[in-house]
Design an enzyme around this catalytic site. Structure first.
Site, PDB file in Angstrom:
ATOM      1  N   ARG A  88       0.766  -1.199  -0.098  1.00 23.28           N
ATOM      2  CA  ARG A  88      -0.168   0.025  -0.029  1.00 23.28           C
ATOM      3  C   ARG A  88       0.815   1.564  -0.027  1.00 23.28           C
ATOM      4  NH1 ARG A  88      -5.392  -1.215   1.642  1.00 23.28           N
ATOM      5  NH2 ARG A  88      -5.611  -3.466   2.623  1.00 23.28           N
ATOM      6  N   ARG A 161     -19.138  -7.223   5.494  1.00 17.79           N
ATOM      7  CA  ARG A 161     -17.956  -7.041   6.434  1.00 17.79           C
ATOM      8  C   ARG A 161     -17.929  -5.515   7.314  1.00 17.79           C
ATOM      9  NH1 ARG A 161     -13.210  -7.718   2.077  1.00 17.79           N
ATOM     10  NH2 ARG A 161     -12.565  -5.829   3.033  1.00 17.79           N
ATOM     11  N   ARG A 172     -10.299   4.694   4.246  1.00 18.61           N
ATOM     12  CA  ARG A 172      -9.536   3.524   3.613  1.00 18.61           C
ATOM     13  C   ARG A 172      -9.228   4.340   2.213  1.00 18.61           C
ATOM     14  NH1 ARG A 172     -12.627  -1.606   3.215  1.00 18.61           N
ATOM     15  NH2 ARG A 172     -10.743  -2.491   2.094  1.00 18.61           N
TER      16      ARG A 172
END
Length: 220
Positions: A88, A161, A172
């Site tokens: 990431r 989720r 995010r």
């Protein structure tokens, strides 16, 4: 063949990774699954990771690299792997390269799945999975063939989720824009970055990725 699938959360990386796994015998290394397994274990590490993950923040590089290293050292990963959800950041990409080099391995392609952010939010909001086998579906674009029944295992229990909550998704997204996007030049300079249209139909995205694997493709 060792691949990385890149793109924002909800871009469809997990779906394409599973297809590559089935077609080419590669091992899917979904860091999200690794993290959830650690959380489910109830260990001290799992509790630490849960607090980080639920906040939408990034798990430490050392933890993720150690998880990946252990996984690719298993016999079933010798033929190749697909990384989904990692790296990431540039430091993570560098750490991954070092770890692979120590094992005499390298990445063949980093494949970016480009998507529109507004559409991506809709994808995430409608995403759910089978509680039994983990197969992923979407209320609009990829529902089960039989209503209320998993295509893979036939189970009828589905879950959303917790990290797909709007506030976590927003965090995010910000992390992707600020930290992950800068790794694209890193792989471009190395000559292994390729791009596909992640907004296309799922089967078309698969065809685009297969073309890269078969012919080397050309970065757009």
């Amino acid at each position: 063949m060792n691949l990385i699938l890149l793109g924002p959360p909800g871009a469809g990386k997990g779906t394409q990774a599973k297809r590559l796994e089935e077609r080419h015998g590669l091992v899917q290394l979904a860091t999200g699954d690794m993290v959830r397994a650690a959380i489910a274990s109830g260990s001290e590490l799992g509790r630490r990771v849960k607090a980080i993950y639920d906040a939408g923040e990034l798990v430490s590089d050392d933890i993720i690299i150690a998880m990946i290293a252990a996984r690719i050292d298993q016999p079933e990963a010798k033929g190749g792997f697909i990384l989904d959800g990692f790296p990431r950041t540039v430091p993570q990409a560098e750490a991954l390269d070092r770890m692979l080099a120590e094992r005499g391995r390298k990445l063949d392609y980093a494949i970016l799945m480009e998507v529109d952010e507004a559409e991506l939010i809709e994808r995430i909001a409608g995403r759910f999975s089978c509680r039994q086998c983990g197969a992923v579906y979407h209320e609009r674009t990829h529902p089960p063939k039989a209503d209320g029944k998993c295509d893979q295992c036939g189970d009828s229990e589905f879950v959303h989720r917790p990290d797909d909550r709007a506030e976590v998704v927003a965090t995010r997204f910000a992390a992707y824009r600020n930290q992950t996007a800068p790794i694209l030049p890193y792989y471009r300079v190395r000559g292994i970055l390729r791009t596909v249209d992640g907004m296309a139909d799922i089967d078309d995205v698969t065809r685009q990725i297969e073309a890269i694997i078969d012919s080397g493709g050309r970065e757009r």
